[in-house]
Design a protein around this motif. Structure first.
Motif, PDB file in Angstrom:
ATOM      1  N   LEU A   1     -37.923  12.690   0.416  1.00 56.28           N
ATOM      2  CA  LEU A   1     -38.365  11.503   1.175  1.00 56.28           C
ATOM      3  C   LEU A   1     -39.605  10.865   0.574  1.00 56.28           C
ATOM      4  O   LEU A   1     -40.536  11.552   0.158  1.00 56.28           O
ATOM      5  CB  LEU A   1     -38.713  11.900   2.612  1.00 56.28           C
ATOM      6  CG  LEU A   1     -37.572  12.086   3.605  1.00 56.28           C
ATOM      7  CD1 LEU A   1     -38.137  12.519   4.950  1.00 56.28           C
ATOM      8  CD2 LEU A   1     -36.788  10.784   3.754  1.00 56.28           C
ATOM      9  N   ILE A   2     -39.595   9.501   0.579  1.00 54.97           N
ATOM     10  CA  ILE A   2     -40.815   8.750   0.275  1.00 54.97           C
ATOM     11  C   ILE A   2     -41.363   8.310   1.615  1.00 54.97           C
ATOM     12  O   ILE A   2     -40.625   7.821   2.464  1.00 54.97           O
ATOM     13  CB  ILE A   2     -40.476   7.494  -0.565  1.00 54.97           C
ATOM     14  CG1 ILE A   2     -40.015   7.890  -1.963  1.00 54.97           C
ATOM     15  CG2 ILE A   2     -41.662   6.535  -0.626  1.00 54.97           C
ATOM     16  CD1 ILE A   2     -41.124   8.364  -2.865  1.00 54.97           C
ATOM     17  N   TYR A   3     -42.658   8.504   1.835  1.00 57.95           N
ATOM     18  CA  TYR A   3     -43.253   8.127   3.119  1.00 57.95           C
ATOM     19  C   TYR A   3     -43.937   6.771   2.960  1.00 57.95           C
ATOM     20  O   TYR A   3     -45.045   6.686   2.456  1.00 57.95           O
ATOM     21  CB  TYR A   3     -44.239   9.187   3.580  1.00 57.95           C
ATOM     22  CG  TYR A   3     -43.541  10.461   4.008  1.00 57.95           C
ATOM     23  CD1 TYR A   3     -43.184  10.640   5.329  1.00 57.95           C
ATOM     24  CD2 TYR A   3     -43.219  11.458   3.087  1.00 57.95           C
ATOM     25  CE1 TYR A   3     -42.522  11.793   5.739  1.00 57.95           C
ATOM     26  CE2 TYR A   3     -42.561  12.606   3.488  1.00 57.95           C
ATOM     27  CZ  TYR A   3     -42.212  12.771   4.811  1.00 57.95           C
ATOM     28  OH  TYR A   3     -41.566  13.897   5.210  1.00 57.95           O
ATOM     29  N   GLY A   4     -43.245   5.716   3.371  1.00 56.07           N
ATOM     30  CA  GLY A   4     -43.741   4.359   3.136  1.00 56.07           C
ATOM     31  C   GLY A   4     -44.706   3.858   4.191  1.00 56.07           C
ATOM     32  O   GLY A   4     -44.698   2.678   4.532  1.00 56.07           O
ATOM     33  N   LEU A   5     -45.508   4.736   4.724  1.00 52.95           N
ATOM     34  CA  LEU A   5     -46.511   4.329   5.718  1.00 52.95           C
ATOM     35  C   LEU A   5     -47.845   4.921   5.300  1.00 52.95           C
ATOM     36  O   LEU A   5     -47.903   5.876   4.526  1.00 52.95           O
ATOM     37  CB  LEU A   5     -46.162   4.864   7.112  1.00 52.95           C
ATOM     38  CG  LEU A   5     -44.949   4.272   7.817  1.00 52.95           C
ATOM     39  CD1 LEU A   5     -44.722   4.984   9.142  1.00 52.95           C
ATOM     40  CD2 LEU A   5     -45.114   2.783   8.044  1.00 52.95           C
ATOM     41  N   VAL A   6     -48.901   4.384   5.854  1.00 55.78           N
ATOM     42  CA  VAL A   6     -50.206   4.809   5.399  1.00 55.78           C
ATOM     43  C   VAL A   6     -50.624   6.146   6.021  1.00 55.78           C
ATOM     44  O   VAL A   6     -51.271   6.972   5.367  1.00 55.78           O
ATOM     45  CB  VAL A   6     -51.244   3.693   5.641  1.00 55.78           C
ATOM     46  CG1 VAL A   6     -51.592   3.550   7.106  1.00 55.78           C
ATOM     47  CG2 VAL A   6     -52.466   3.918   4.810  1.00 55.78           C
TER      48      VAL A   6
ATOM     49  N   PHE B   1     -48.631  20.037   3.735  1.00 57.96           N
ATOM     50  CA  PHE B   1     -47.973  18.832   4.237  1.00 57.96           C
ATOM     51  C   PHE B   1     -46.570  19.180   4.708  1.00 57.96           C
ATOM     52  O   PHE B   1     -45.724  19.610   3.923  1.00 57.96           O
ATOM     53  CB  PHE B   1     -47.928  17.775   3.129  1.00 57.96           C
ATOM     54  CG  PHE B   1     -47.322  16.476   3.585  1.00 57.96           C
ATOM     55  CD1 PHE B   1     -48.056  15.594   4.362  1.00 57.96           C
ATOM     56  CD2 PHE B   1     -46.022  16.127   3.244  1.00 57.96           C
ATOM     57  CE1 PHE B   1     -47.519  14.394   4.796  1.00 57.96           C
ATOM     58  CE2 PHE B   1     -45.468  14.939   3.675  1.00 57.96           C
ATOM     59  CZ  PHE B   1     -46.221  14.068   4.443  1.00 57.96           C
ATOM     60  N   HIS B   2     -46.330  19.040   6.007  1.00 54.30           N
ATOM     61  CA  HIS B   2     -45.035  19.441   6.564  1.00 54.30           C
ATOM     62  C   HIS B   2     -44.211  18.254   7.023  1.00 54.30           C
ATOM     63  O   HIS B   2     -43.590  18.292   8.067  1.00 54.30           O
ATOM     64  CB  HIS B   2     -45.260  20.377   7.758  1.00 54.30           C
ATOM     65  CG  HIS B   2     -45.977  21.631   7.390  1.00 54.30           C
ATOM     66  ND1 HIS B   2     -45.444  22.569   6.545  1.00 54.30           N
ATOM     67  CD2 HIS B   2     -47.210  22.085   7.728  1.00 54.30           C
ATOM     68  CE1 HIS B   2     -46.308  23.558   6.396  1.00 54.30           C
ATOM     69  NE2 HIS B   2     -47.388  23.283   7.089  1.00 54.30           N
ATOM     70  N   GLY B   3     -44.275  17.179   6.289  1.00 55.62           N
ATOM     71  CA  GLY B   3     -43.503  16.013   6.739  1.00 55.62           C
ATOM     72  C   GLY B   3     -44.307  15.255   7.762  1.00 55.62           C
ATOM     73  O   GLY B   3     -45.379  15.694   8.184  1.00 55.62           O
ATOM     74  N   PHE B   4     -43.801  14.118   8.166  1.00 56.77           N
ATOM     75  CA  PHE B   4     -44.599  13.297   9.050  1.00 56.77           C
ATOM     76  C   PHE B   4     -43.703  12.438   9.903  1.00 56.77           C
ATOM     77  O   PHE B   4     -42.646  11.980   9.476  1.00 56.77           O
ATOM     78  CB  PHE B   4     -45.523  12.398   8.209  1.00 56.77           C
ATOM     79  CG  PHE B   4     -46.729  11.965   8.954  1.00 56.77           C
ATOM     80  CD1 PHE B   4     -47.872  12.747   8.977  1.00 56.77           C
ATOM     81  CD2 PHE B   4     -46.733  10.765   9.645  1.00 56.77           C
ATOM     82  CE1 PHE B   4     -48.993  12.360   9.675  1.00 56.77           C
ATOM     83  CE2 PHE B   4     -47.862  10.359  10.342  1.00 56.77           C
ATOM     84  CZ  PHE B   4     -48.998  11.155  10.352  1.00 56.77           C
ATOM     85  N   ASP B   5     -44.141  12.225  11.120  1.00 64.56           N
ATOM     86  CA  ASP B   5     -43.406  11.372  12.038  1.00 64.56           C
ATOM     87  C   ASP B   5     -43.451   9.922  11.553  1.00 64.56           C
ATOM     88  O   ASP B   5     -44.499   9.404  11.223  1.00 64.56           O
ATOM     89  CB  ASP B   5     -44.090  11.484  13.400  1.00 64.56           C
ATOM     90  CG  ASP B   5     -43.355  10.700  14.444  1.00 64.56           C
ATOM     91  OD1 ASP B   5     -42.418  11.260  15.002  1.00 64.56           O
ATOM     92  OD2 ASP B   5     -43.703   9.531  14.655  1.00 64.56           O
ATOM     93  N   MET B   6     -42.285   9.288  11.493  1.00 64.97           N
ATOM     94  CA  MET B   6     -42.254   7.934  10.945  1.00 64.97           C
ATOM     95  C   MET B   6     -42.137   6.868  12.030  1.00 64.97           C
ATOM     96  O   MET B   6     -41.620   5.780  11.805  1.00 64.97           O
ATOM     97  CB  MET B   6     -41.101   7.804   9.946  1.00 64.97           C
ATOM     98  CG  MET B   6     -41.299   8.650   8.716  1.00 64.97           C
ATOM     99  SD  MET B   6     -42.737   8.116   7.758  1.00 64.97           S
ATOM    100  CE  MET B   6     -41.971   6.808   6.810  1.00 64.97           C
TER     101      MET B   6
END
Ligand code: SRM
Ligand SMILES: Cc1cc2nc3c(=O)[nH]c(=O)nc-3n(C[C@H](O)[C@H](O)[C@H](O)COP(=O)(O)OP(=O)(O)OC[C@H]3O[C@@H](n4cnc5c(N)ncnc54)[C@H](O)[C@@H]3O)c2cc1C
Ligand code: SF4
Ligand code: FES
Lengths: 125, 834
Positions: free
Chosen positions: B284-289, B312-317
């Motif tokens: 995944l690319i995380y396109g948020l700041v 870093f365990h992933g992030f809520d989008m």
């Protein structure tokens, strides 16, 4: 359009006498078919001008709005729904309304002048 | 240790801040290479550039900040090579530099699909300040425009085009719906119709096959062989991670791009990290700041010796669309359906509201959802979802709001665990915010400064404020209820101070007790205090510009900018002669007339410049101002009473007139209304008024704190069987108590609802004089009554004031040419606004 008035080709037109504008308030000035709101921040000794039309509901009333400041930035609040606009660059401070046009102002010998740039005249001719 | 960061975007800046916080300046020597010519700026708020923000306003920190932090910032330098063996980078100018740790924060660029003609003039992407400058220039000569891409960014770009004056703006989306990754079909339909109302033309299921035109674009051709003529185009079809440097240096990248990293953000070379939009984690690319900041945190901790503590365990989008003028948010799993899930949908097509929540099948947990048209609950729902908070027994309440009963605004925040992430941009938890409040941050600004919460998108600020108030209350602290940034006093404190110092004008009050220039909140509030205290003509002493618009022009402003005229008709009683005058004046000035709900007559549609002349004629016939424009006494309604009615016990009309004439012009924190009924049948509806009076066999019963409006409430009985004099004295005390202590714009009902001890306490104060204020209040009220003068009478006789009633200062005889009327049922009406 952007609100940054480029210095090139500004025309200054005489709007009114200094005493015609209430201290810390505004009046509406007619310029050809345009309506411009002119504000005297008497406490700061500063003058500002903007379009008279409030972009929220397209009402010709900004000159009747309450002026004031937010973190030092001079602003006007529309009497209808209190959207507020910066008088420095015209951006809407408390909502997603589009920015209003602002104009430079100068006072010479008790006469107040508003500067309109050629480009404004072209667009609104 | 020498740290080099490649790329000076938002994430790089955040990383620098965090690394400096974690380690001493001597521990890390930091150098930053950025391709753009200016230091990192706030890309998230890039569109604010069109509403007047400058490049400086958007800058995260000026070059001087980097210098102070002893960070070497080299802008305008593209890193083109990494020599991993010798741990050395090379820039496009050929300079080289050695590192111990290299951090790639190269972000991404706009993805431009390979459509023939994309290189034509007038085709733009939406990513950097330069892109926006180019668009602004080009838009001057463009009338129509389009955006390819109907996602978060594309819609933002479309709004920007509208702001640039491109009135015909199209949005072209390849998928069958807008924001396909965040919202469902039904939501998208509502969003589409709302955007169409804003003036955007939306085309879904359309794919562009070519850009037409010569050197410059003049249209787009689609795969279905249709064509759209446009003068400019913004392509917003997604992002492409900037991994070219990583590829050239042999680091592992994903099949669709992105620098592969592990949970510590290490690339395939353990000395090289990648963070932000260029990093690819678990495909995944995380396109948020916010996830970028989280990555920065992890790396700053790892290289400062934090070992494996953070990862870093992933992030809520979850996201909320900003700017466009329509609230759109989606959180958790917006699309969840099937066995394990129940979906609740609330749809109000006419109002453009759509809400969907997905709930686990046991009804206990919120899995995700979509909010369109109304997203105030976004933060709360997001927290409920993320923290797996158990839902109430009727889960639909979370989108419908609990019906009936007084909602407790704060209970929601209080229920959150300490780890709940409140500000997801900066990663600040509830615990951290409450901690800051405990450490003495007692304003939202202070919390922002000390924790950085709310400094990103700002969406969490309402929750931050709630948390602050509740934490302070929990400590037993008095929460300062201040008027606005110009006065650090509550209205009640200000009232007492103005009285103590005998201040008479808004400017004096500001000079003595405030700072700055004032604003639309404190000016009317202070003006009201001045009027309540001294009852002088409100337009005198330069106080006119400190009044709200209605008070400034002594009339109610209406749609279109005309005004209404409401003469006082005490108790609703009027002679035939006076009725004829109202008719004649209305005819002469072409005004719409209507009987109001307050038993009097309203004349609508008066031009500003006509107001003085209209009032001159009304005053000559014996009328006076009805204060329909003021936060003041409005009407005292009456029923016909014992003079005519077979049930009437007392003369309610005479008493209503007496009461109205006593309190006319009295200004208060909000408007005050009253009524007098001649018996308990209550034809005057006295129990719905701020103070209402009902005749009994033995005298008057006095009720207080009633209200119509959106939350109607019956007045409560204060005292019974009073003679007229006592009744008036009680009303004097009640009104002065209200005027001296209520918050701005608080009706008596709300004031009483908030009073500790309620009606019993109030009765003690008013009837038993428990505060020992009765005599003073009665005296003060008598002074106000004695000072009354009809302000319209003063206005029409003062040439200086009359002069202000013109639309154009430089053409006083001309009326506003934009005012338009239509006709309806043989009268005029104002042309509706947009
Ligand atoms: C003219 C009238 C409607 C009508 O045609 O009947 C009216 C018109 C307005 N009302 Fe009203 N209200 C009118 C009776 C009422 C009543 C009934 C009554 O007084 O018996 C109520 C409910 C009773 C009450 O106030 O408790 C009423 C509750 C409101 C409210 C809600 C107040 C609240 O406590 O929530 C507002 C909004 C506000 O004041 O903030 C409001 C505001 C307004 C404003 C001033 C809105 C505005 O700011 O522009 C309207 C001005 C129209 C204009 O241009 O003149 N009006 N309004 C009535 C004038 C009565 C009068 O002669 O003065
Ligand atoms: C208009 C717009 C609105 C947005 N709105 C939101 C929003 O509401 N919420 C949200 O969370 N996110 C939003 N985003 C996304 C957000 O801006 C990005 O997630 C964030 O900026 C990523 O930061 P970054 O530092 O990883 O990359 P960037 O900000 O792209 O910075 C990378 C920098 O590295 C430079 N660089 C690249 N390669 C090299 C090299 N080889 N040498 C030197 N320098 C190099 C680039 O020029 C660039 O300056 C928005 C983006 C845009 C464009
Ligand atoms: S009810 Fe609403 S619309 Fe009707 S007069 Fe009152 S404020 Fe205006
Ligand atoms: S018309 Fe100006 S704020 Fe609504």
């Amino acid at each position: 359009m952007m609100n940054r008035s480029s210095n090139d080709s500004i025309t200054w037109f005489p709007a009114c006498k200094l005493e015609d504008v209430p201290a810390n308030g505004g009046v509406c000035v007619k310029y050809n078919d345009e309506q411009i709101a002119l504000f005297h921040f008497a406490r700061r000794g500063e003058w500002y001008a903007s379009q008279n039309l409030c972009p929220h509901r397209q009402q010709m009333v900004l000159s009747r709005g309450i002026i004031g400041s937010e973190n030092g930035e001079p602003k006007v609040a529309c009497p209808f729904h209190k959207k507020t606009f910066s008088l420095v660059d015209g951006h809407c401070i408390n909502g997603a309304e589009c920015a209003i046009k602002v104009y430079p102002v100068k006072v010479e010998d008790g006469q107040v002048f508003i500067g309109v740039s050629k480009c404004v005249e072209e667009v609104y001719a | 240790m020498k740290v080099i960061v490649v790329g000076n975007g938002m994430v790089c800046y955040n990383f620098c801040e965090k690394l400096r916080k974690n380690g001493s300046n001597s521990q890390f020597e930091i150098t930053v290479y950025g391709e753009e010519t200016r230091p990192a700026y706030d890309r998230v708020h890039l569109s604010a550039y069109f509403s007047g923000k400058t490049a400086e306003d958007l800058t995260m920190a000026p070059a001087s900040w980097y210098a102070e932090q002893q960070i070497r910032l080299i802008t305008g330098a593209l890193v083109v090579k990494i020599d991993r063996v010798n741990k050395c980078i090379t820039t496009h100018q050929g300079t080289t530099d050695n590192y111990d740790v290299l951090v790639l924060a190269t972000g991404s660029s706009a993805f431009v699909p390979p459509i023939p003609g994309v290189d034509k003039q007038g085709v733009f992407v939406y990513r950097t300040i330069e892109d926006l400058e180019l668009m602004t220039d080009y838009a001057k000569h463009a009338k129509t425009g389009a955006v390819i891409g109907g996602g978060l960014l594309g819609l933002e770009a479309a709004k920007a085009m509208l702001d640039l004056g491109i009135t015909e703006t199209h949005v072209v989306e390849f998928a069958p719906r807008l924001m396909p990754r965040q919202i469902d079909d039904a939501g998208s339909r509502i969003l589409q119709s709302k955007l169409e109302q804003l003036g955007l033309c939306i085309h879904t299921s359309k794919s562009a096959s070519a850009i037409c035109g010569g050197e410059a674009i003049n249209g787009i051709r689609f795969s279905d062989d249709t064509q759209l003529d446009v003068d400019m185009l913004v392509i917003s079809a997604g992002i492409r991670p900037r991994d070219e440097l990583a590829v050239a240096s042999g680091l592992e990248v994903g099949p669709k791009g992105g620098i592969v990293v592990n949970e510590y953000l290490q690339t395939s070379d353990e000395r090289i990290y990648a963070i932000g939009e260029c990093a690819l984690r678990n495909g995944l690319i995380y396109g948020l700041v916010a996830p970028g900041y989280e990555m920065a945190e992890v790396v700053a901790s790892v290289i400062a010796g934090g070992g494996r503590e953070k990862a870093f365990h992933g992030f809520d989008m979850s996201t909320k669309l900003k700017l466009i003028g329509v609230d759109v948010a989606s959180f958790g799993d917006p699309f969840a359906d099937g066995e394990a899930c129940r979906t609740v949908v609330f749809e109000q097509t006419a109002k453009g509201v759509y809400k969907r929540i997905n709930i686990s099948s046991d009804g206990k947990q919120l899995l995700g959802g979509i909010l369109i048209g109304e997203a105030e609950n976004y933060n709360m729902l997001l927290q409920t979802c993320k923290n797996k908070i158990v839902l109430p027994p009727d889960p639909e309440d979370v989108i419908l709001g609990s019906r009936g009963g007084q909602g407790d605004g704060g209970a929601g925040v209080l229920g959150l665990p300490d780890e709940a992430l409140i500000c997801s941009c900066e990663g600040i938890s509830k615990g951290a915010i409450c901690g800051a409040v405990n450490d003495g941050c007692e304003t939202v600004d202070a919390i922002k400064q000390c924790t950085k919460a709310g400094t990103g998108c700002g969406g969490c600020l309402p929750m931050v404020k709630d948390l602050m108030v509740y934490t302070m209350k929990a400590q037993g602290k008095y929460v300062r209820n201040v008027l606005c940034e110009h006065f650090t006093y509550s209205r009640q404190e200000l009232y007492d101070l103005v009285k103590l110092h005998r201040l008479n004008t808004y400017d004096e009050v500001l000079d003595h007790l405030g700072t700055g220039d004032g604003c639309e909140v404190c000016k009317p509030a202070v003006s009201s205090i001045l009027a309540s205290l001294w009852n002088e003509m409100i337009l005198g002493k330069n106080n006119d510009t400190a009044q709200d618009s209605n008070d400034r022009f002594l009339a109610n402003i209406q749609k279109g900018g005309t005004y209404s005229v409401v003469p006082r008709i005490p108790g609703g009683e009027i002679t035939p002669d006076k009725l004829i005058v109202i008719g004649a004046v209305a005819k002469k000035y072409n005004l719409y007339t209507k009987i109001t709900g307050g038993q009097r007559i309203d004349l609508f549609g008066a031009h500003l410049a006509d107001l003085p002349a209209i009032w001159e004629e009304l005053i000559a016939a014996g009328f006076e101002s009805g204060h329909a424009y003021g936060k003041a006494l409005r009407t005292v309604k009456s029923c016909v009473g014992s003079t005519w009615c077979r049930f009437g016990l007392l003369d309610s009309v005479s008493f209503a007139i007496r009461v109205e004439e006593r309190y006319r012009g009295l200004r208060a924190p909000h408007k005050i209304k009253s009524a007098v009924s001649g018996c308990i049948r209550e034809c005057a509806e006295a129990q719905s008024k701020d103070f209402g009076i009902i005749a009994t066999e033995k005298g008057w019963n006095l009720y207080v704190g009633g209200n119509g409006g959106s939350k109607p409430q019956h007045a409560q009985l204060l005292a019974t069987d009073l003679d007229s004099e006592t009744c008036i004295r009680y009303i004097d005390r009640f009104l002065m108590f209200y005027i001296s202590t209520a918050d701005p714009l608080t009706r008596t009902a709300t004031w009483l609802n908030k009073m500790d001890g309620g009606i019993d306490y109030l009765r003690n104060v008013v009837v038993n004089d428990s505060l020992g204020m009765a005599e003073q209040w009665e005296r003060e009220m008598q002074a106000l009554v004695a000072n009354y003068a009809c302000e319209w009478k003063v206005a029409v006789n003062d040439p200086q004031i009359r002069k202000r009633f013109s639309h154009f200062v430089n053409a006083p005889d001309e009326k506003d040419p934009t005012v338009r009327f239509e006709s309806m049922r043989k009268q005029k009406k104002v042309t509706d606004w947009k």
